[in-house]
Design a protein around this motif. Structure first.
Motif, short mmCIF file in Angstrom:
data_model
loop_
_atom_site.label_atom_id
_atom_site.label_comp_id
_atom_site.label_asym_id
_atom_site.label_seq_id
_atom_site.Cartn_x
_atom_site.Cartn_y
_atom_site.Cartn_z
N LYS A 1 1.13 -1.16 0.54
CA LYS A 1 -0.08 -0.06 -0.08
C LYS A 1 0.70 1.82 0.05
CE LYS A 1 -3.84 2.11 2.14
NZ LYS A 1 -4.72 1.61 3.39
N PRO A 2 0.74 1.87 -1.49
CA PRO A 2 1.72 3.42 -0.95
C PRO A 2 1.42 4.12 0.33
CG PRO A 2 0.58 3.26 -3.31
CD PRO A 2 -0.16 2.10 -1.85
N ASN A 3 2.27 4.50 0.85
CA ASN A 3 2.45 5.23 2.05
C ASN A 3 3.16 6.56 1.51
OD1 ASN A 3 5.08 5.02 2.29
ND2 ASN A 3 4.89 3.88 4.03
N GLN A 4 3.31 7.59 2.82
CA GLN A 4 3.72 9.02 2.50
C GLN A 4 4.95 8.90 1.92
OE1 GLN A 4 3.52 10.49 7.23
NE2 GLN A 4 3.55 12.45 6.03
N THR A 5 5.82 7.78 2.04
CA THR A 5 7.14 7.45 1.37
C THR A 5 6.57 7.53 0.71
OG1 THR A 5 8.14 7.22 3.87
CG2 THR A 5 10.07 6.98 1.62
N THR A 6 6.05 6.64 0.06
CA THR A 6 6.04 6.56 -1.93
C THR A 6 5.37 8.03 -2.52
OG1 THR A 6 4.58 4.09 -1.22
CG2 THR A 6 4.81 4.89 -3.40
N PHE A 7 4.82 9.37 -1.98
CA PHE A 7 4.61 9.86 -3.08
C PHE A 7 5.64 10.76 -2.52
CE2 PHE A 7 0.30 8.29 -1.01
CZ PHE A 7 0.05 8.07 -2.40
N MET A 8 6.25 11.06 -1.65
CA MET A 8 7.90 11.80 -1.48
C MET A 8 8.56 11.24 -2.55
SD MET A 8 11.06 11.50 -0.40
CE MET A 8 11.20 10.54 1.03
N ILE A 9 8.95 9.80 -2.42
CA ILE A 9 9.23 9.80 -3.83
C ILE A 9 8.79 10.27 -5.12
CG2 ILE A 9 10.49 7.39 -4.66
CD1 ILE A 9 11.18 6.05 -2.32
N LYS B 1 10.94 14.99 -14.72
CA LYS B 1 9.96 15.86 -15.32
C LYS B 1 8.88 15.04 -15.96
CE LYS B 1 12.26 19.92 -15.64
NZ LYS B 1 13.29 19.66 -13.86
N ILE B 2 8.86 14.06 -15.05
CA ILE B 2 7.55 12.95 -15.86
C ILE B 2 7.35 12.15 -14.50
CG2 ILE B 2 7.47 10.42 -16.79
CD1 ILE B 2 9.46 10.79 -17.94
N LYS B 3 6.08 12.40 -14.54
CA LYS B 3 5.14 11.93 -12.93
C LYS B 3 4.67 10.07 -12.95
CE LYS B 3 0.70 11.65 -9.57
NZ LYS B 3 0.36 12.54 -9.51
N PRO B 4 6.24 9.71 -12.18
CA PRO B 4 5.90 7.91 -12.79
C PRO B 4 4.90 7.53 -12.02
CG PRO B 4 6.89 8.15 -10.50
CD PRO B 4 6.77 9.80 -10.93
N LYS C 1 8.00 -9.02 3.63
CA LYS C 1 6.95 -8.99 4.78
C LYS C 1 7.71 -8.84 5.98
CE LYS C 1 7.20 -13.42 2.45
NZ LYS C 1 7.67 -14.65 2.61
N ILE C 2 9.01 -7.77 6.48
CA ILE C 2 9.24 -7.20 7.29
C ILE C 2 8.93 -5.43 7.16
CG2 ILE C 2 10.78 -8.79 8.44
CD1 ILE C 2 13.36 -7.25 6.81
N SER C 3 8.90 -5.30 6.00
CA SER C 3 8.60 -3.53 5.67
C SER C 3 8.24 -3.11 4.80
CB SER C 3 10.35 -3.19 5.58
OG SER C 3 10.38 -2.11 5.07
N PRO C 4 7.81 -2.01 4.87
CA PRO C 4 7.07 -1.01 3.14
C PRO C 4 7.85 -1.29 2.50
CG PRO C 4 6.99 0.26 5.22
CD PRO C 4 7.54 -0.83 5.54
N GLY C 5 7.90 -0.97 1.57
CA GLY C 5 9.15 -0.40 0.49
C GLY C 5 8.28 -0.57 -0.97
N LEU C 6 8.88 -0.20 -2.27
CA LEU C 6 9.06 -0.36 -3.75
C LEU C 6 10.47 -0.09 -3.97
CD1 LEU C 6 10.21 2.97 -4.79
CD2 LEU C 6 8.12 4.20 -3.77
N GLU C 7 9.97 -0.45 -5.70
CA GLU C 7 11.08 -0.88 -6.61
C GLU C 7 11.44 0.93 -7.80
OE1 GLU C 7 10.70 -3.83 -8.91
OE2 GLU C 7 9.07 -4.82 -6.28
#
Length: 260
Positions: free
Chosen positions: A182-190, A199-202, A218-224
């Motif tokens: 689930k996207p969180n504050q850090t996801t949106f900050m990145i 100049k591109i919104k991913p 399993k132990i942490s939220p994250g993204l790639e």
């Protein structure tokens, strides 16, 4: 300068294989040590064509199957005295390829199965073989688990091999289950930082193969987020130096924003 927190860097070499060591064992070690990770950024090449296009927030599951059909050997002139396993395996492969597992959902594309090998070890042109083998891989979304996929496939194998009076053997290997973080504050900050530099919104996506986030989640939220994967696994695999410099800027900005 000093900051409140710590940064860990993990480089693993077996994400593409059976994942026996590498990240899987590090996750087990961190659990035992009760080490807490607040967020993980996996440097997987997440962009199809341009840096900044895509962030991965989940992945489809991956299951590989090796199917063997046992018939009865005989002469092609007397098919009634034999049982051709190639007839059975072709019927099975056609059915599993055409089978509609689902239509996908808002986060995932539809489940897809591909046949990767068909093998009949027979050196004579006038002999019906005793055995036929095939391998397939299925990428499944979060409407399924590897257990539910196996159940569906086993029903097809049992039904068709039974009709054709053949026996079958199936061996499975699960590389990972489908997951969505689930996207969180850090996801949106990145996402904002990537947009500022490229100049591109991913787009937030779950397409592609498996990655080590399947263990870390399993132990942490994250993204790639990483480089462009256009030439990934090809001869003359290459990346742009400009992309490499911009990715360095992106990672640096992410760390500075996170530890403000």
């Amino acid at each position: 300068r000093g900051f409140n927190g710590s940064i860990s860097l993990l480089i693993t070499g077996d994400e593409e294989g059976d994942a026996i060591n590498g990240t899987k064992k590090v996750v087990d070690y961190l659990k035992k040590k009760k080490e807490k990770i607040n967020f993980c950024l996996v440097g997987e090449p997440s962009n199809p064509n341009k840096l900044g296009e895509m962030i991965k927030i989940g992945r489809r599951g991956s299951l590989t199957g090796k199917l063997t059909i046992f018939g009865m050997q005989g002469h092609v002139a007397y098919p009634q005295r034999a049982n051709n396993p190639s007839t059975t395996i072709v019927k099975i492969l056609n059915e599993i390829k055409e089978f509609k597992f689902d239509k996908g959902n808002k986060n995932f594309q539809p489940t897809n199965l591909e046949v990767t090998k068909i093998n009949i070890d027979n050196r004579a042109d006038n002999i019906i073989p005793a055995k036929a083998e095939a391998n397939f891989n299925i990428r499944f979304n979060n409407k399924h688990s590897s257990v539910s996929i196996k159940r569906k496939l086993n029903n097809i194998f049992k039904k068709i091999s039974g009709k054709n009076k053949s026996k079958y053997k199936i061996e499975y290997r699960v590389s990972g289950e489908a997951f969505l973080t689930k996207p969180n504050q850090t996801t949106f900050m990145i996402q904002k930082i990537i947009k500022k530099i490229t100049k591109i919104k991913p787009k937030l996506s779950t397409t592609g193969g498996t990655s080590d986030l399947r263990f870390i989640r399993k132990i942490s939220p994250g993204l790639e987020f990483g480089l462009v994967g256009k030439t990934m696994h090809k001869v003359d695999e290459a990346v742009s130096l400009k992309d490499l410099k911009n990715l360095t800027k992106i990672y640096q900005n992410i760390l500075q924003s996170y530890f403000k």
